[in-house]
Write an enzyme that holds these catalytic residues in place. Structure first.
Site, PDB file in Angstrom:
ATOM      1  N   HIS A 153       7.414 -26.870  -0.589  1.00 14.18           N
ATOM      2  CA  HIS A 153       6.743 -27.970  -1.281  1.00 14.18           C
ATOM      3  C   HIS A 153       5.517 -27.480  -2.045  1.00 14.18           C
ATOM      4  O   HIS A 153       4.654 -28.273  -2.418  1.00 14.18           O
ATOM      5  CB  HIS A 153       6.401 -29.072  -0.275  1.00 14.18           C
ATOM      6  CG  HIS A 153       7.658 -29.678   0.295  1.00 14.18           C
ATOM      7  ND1 HIS A 153       8.178 -30.863  -0.173  1.00 14.18           N
ATOM      8  CD2 HIS A 153       8.526 -29.207   1.226  1.00 14.18           C
ATOM      9  CE1 HIS A 153       9.311 -31.115   0.484  1.00 14.18           C
ATOM     10  NE2 HIS A 153       9.541 -30.123   1.331  1.00 14.18           N
ATOM     11  N   GLU A 185       0.828  -1.205   0.000  1.00 14.37           N
ATOM     12  CA  GLU A 185       0.000   0.000   0.000  1.00 14.37           C
ATOM     13  C   GLU A 185       0.864   1.257   0.000  1.00 14.37           C
ATOM     14  O   GLU A 185       0.427   2.319  -0.433  1.00 14.37           O
ATOM     15  CB  GLU A 185      -0.917  -0.013   1.239  1.00 14.37           C
ATOM     16  CG  GLU A 185      -2.307   0.524   0.958  1.00 14.37           C
ATOM     17  CD  GLU A 185      -3.290   0.204   2.063  1.00 14.37           C
ATOM     18  OE1 GLU A 185      -4.232  -0.544   1.798  1.00 14.37           O
ATOM     19  OE2 GLU A 185      -3.120   0.699   3.195  1.00 14.37           O
ATOM     20  N   LYS A 233     -14.245   1.010  -3.413  1.00  7.03           N
ATOM     21  CA  LYS A 233     -15.261   1.483  -2.468  1.00  7.03           C
ATOM     22  C   LYS A 233     -16.313   2.309  -3.211  1.00  7.03           C
ATOM     23  O   LYS A 233     -17.516   2.132  -3.011  1.00  7.03           O
ATOM     24  CB  LYS A 233     -14.621   2.367  -1.394  1.00  7.03           C
ATOM     25  CG  LYS A 233     -13.732   1.651  -0.418  1.00  7.03           C
ATOM     26  CD  LYS A 233     -13.341   2.630   0.695  1.00  7.03           C
ATOM     27  CE  LYS A 233     -12.220   2.089   1.547  1.00  7.03           C
ATOM     28  NZ  LYS A 233     -11.657   3.074   2.459  1.00  7.03           N
TER      29      LYS A 233
HETATM   30  O1  PA5 Z   1      -3.251   1.519   5.988  1.00 10.14           O
HETATM   31  C1  PA5 Z   1      -4.324   2.047   5.751  1.00 10.14           C
HETATM   32  O2  PA5 Z   1      -4.468   3.269   5.783  1.00 10.14           O
HETATM   33  C2  PA5 Z   1      -5.534   1.211   5.427  1.00 10.14           C
HETATM   34  O3  PA5 Z   1      -5.212  -0.122   5.338  1.00 10.14           O
HETATM   35  C3  PA5 Z   1      -6.603   1.362   6.491  1.00 10.14           C
HETATM   36  O4  PA5 Z   1      -6.064   0.965   7.720  1.00 10.14           O
HETATM   37  C4  PA5 Z   1      -7.823   0.539   6.160  1.00 10.14           C
HETATM   38  O5  PA5 Z   1      -8.308   0.927   4.902  1.00 10.14           O
HETATM   39  C5  PA5 Z   1      -8.901   0.716   7.205  1.00 10.14           C
HETATM   40  O6  PA5 Z   1      -9.277   2.061   7.305  1.00 10.14           O
HETATM   41  P1  PA5 Z   1     -10.031   2.591   8.579  1.00 10.14           P
HETATM   42  O7  PA5 Z   1      -9.161   2.392   9.756  1.00 10.14           O
HETATM   43  O8  PA5 Z   1     -10.267   4.043   8.291  1.00 10.14           O
HETATM   44  O9  PA5 Z   1     -11.324   1.817   8.705  1.00 10.14           O
END
Ligand code: PA5
Length: 419
Positions: free
Chosen positions: A291, A270, A405
């Site tokens: 394996h 990410e 989303k």
């Molecule tokens: O690292 C990040 O920013 C994302 O993975 C968020 O943690 C994830 O999308 C969850 O978001 P939120 O904590 O706003 O529900």
């Protein structure tokens, strides 16, 4: 504390490497000053009052619950699961369950069924407070709590970890009187495991959060002035990419590290996968995956480099027993510890993969304990941010996560979205 090793000279000259590392380490100040760089100084700069409150809440949950349901997704869930599992699971009798990280009805039903009639509490974790997966799961478990305990007592079993000032979850927590913990403004989800996001569940599991923070603090001290080994790792990842190795496989020999691998994949995936750039992060747990993925690692497309996470300490708790007759041909291993054989397998795998054309890096932790895991978390966070800046992307945003989303809201006909 974290020991990084790589025989890099076939990839880059020592002089060029030094220049690149110097460039990378120039980003440390930039990270500390970034609006989302709060994790860099967190180990020496966290809210001690909240830390004490986390311990108190963990004690309460341990006294009144058999289960803690942690509701969250991505950075709001992977970190604490990684730490708890890497350190061998819950030690206190309270089992931590996870929900809200998918929309699978079967997955949620399994958690509900496991709880059955037992006492439980909920830690709902969402920085934005609006993510659909955890929000829907929270509704389900909130209703279960209210049905079981009534509104007033249910509210006392809900712990909300969210933004300090805004968002639907924050507003609901204030309105209904849940105990709240804060996801700091300047720390994004995937860098948040050492905040209340991760610490409450980790403390409930009976893991010493002081030692975890001490490990992170020690690693911070080693890295914060010049990036140390994290800068070396960050630069070499980018050198690999430039040489055509665009997949990094994180490898270890500890099944309990499976969720640590997942946390690492999110952190790097990410943080770096944007602007059509980025190393693809993958992971394996050996020997199991030798394996299944071993064939590909040895002889598949040569676009992989491999980073081994290894444990230095020896574990002599399991020895190969003696046996009369030696029918299974294992006499030569009698009395040897399983851990020692595993370390030999680790070396053999590295040697074989290097011979097969896979560049290898090694990250060694002293032991599987709180300090080492705290240090490893900090090491990877720093390495990830330095690596992303070296790559030329912003490590702290995730614009691409919004696309699905938005489309989902269109399809679900959420008010304000058109199909
Ligand atoms: O690292 C990040 O920013 C994302 O993975 C968020 O943690 C994830 O999308 C969850 O978001 P939120 O904590 O706003 O529900």
């Amino acid at each position: 504390m974290i020991d990084f090793r790589c025989d890099y000279k076939k990839l880059i000259s020592a002089d060029e490497f030094e220049v690149r590392v110097d460039e990378a380490r120039n980003n440390i100040l930039r990270i500390q000053q970034d609006d989302f760089g709060g994790w860099a100084d967190l180990p020496i700069n966290y809210d001690k009052d909240e830390f004490a409150r986390i311990k108190k809440a963990a004690k309460r949950i341990n006294s009144d619950s058999k289960y803690l349901v942690c509701i969250g997704i991505g950075g709001s869930y992977l970190g604490h699961r990684a730490v708890i599992e890497a350190l061998g699971g819950e030690r206190n009798g309270v089992k931590v369950l996870y929900a809200g990280n998918s929309l699978s009805a079967r997955g949620l039903r399994t958690v509900i069924d496991e709880i059955g009639d037992a006492d439980f509490s909920v830690n709902v974790i969402s920085k934005s407070g609006t993510t659909t997966e955890p929000a829907v799961a929270f509704r389900v478990f909130k209703k279960m709590l209210i049905d079981k305990y009534g509104e007033e007592l249910a509210a006392k079993r809900i712990y909300a970890t969210t933004d300090a000032n805004k968002g639907a979850l924050h507003d609901e927590a204030i309105a209904r009187g849940y105990e709240t913990f804060v996801v700091p403004d300047n720390i994004g989800g995937r860098y948040s495991v050492l905040t209340a996001v991760g610490l409450l569940a980790i403390a409930v599991a009976g893991i010493d959060i002081d030692k975890l923070m001490d490990g992170a603090e020690e690693e911070r001290a080693a890295l914060i002035s010049d990036g140390g080994e994290a800068a070396n790792y960050a630069v070499l990842r980018n050198v690999m990419l430039e040489k055509g190795y665009d997949i990094e496989v994180l490898a270890n020999f500890e099944p309990s590290f499976m969720y640590f691998n997942e946390w690492w994949k999110q952190l790097f995936g990410e943080s770096e996968g944007k602007d059509n750039k980025g190393i693809f992060p993958a992971s394996v747990v050996y020997s199991t995956d030798l394996h299944s993925m071993g064939q590909y690692m040895q002889e598949g497309r040569r676009a992989l480099f491999e980073t081994f996470v290894e444990v230095k300490a020896d574990d002599n708790s399991v020895l190969v027993p003696a046996e009369d007759g030696d029918l299974d041909g294992l006499g030569y291993l009698e009395g040897r510890s399983l851990d020692n054989i595993c370390k030999v397998a680790n070396q053999a795998t590295r040697d074989a993969h290097v011979a097969g054309g896979v560049p290898v890096m090694r990250i060694l932790i002293p032991a599987v304990d709180e300090r080492s895991i705290g240090a490893l978390i900090y090491f990877f966070e720093m390495a990830c941010a330095l690596s992303a800046f070296t790559l030329g992307v912003n490590p702290f945003n995730q614009p691409g996560v919004e696309a699905y989303k938005t489309r989902m809201f269109e399809l679900l006909e959420k008010p304000g979205y058109k199909k």
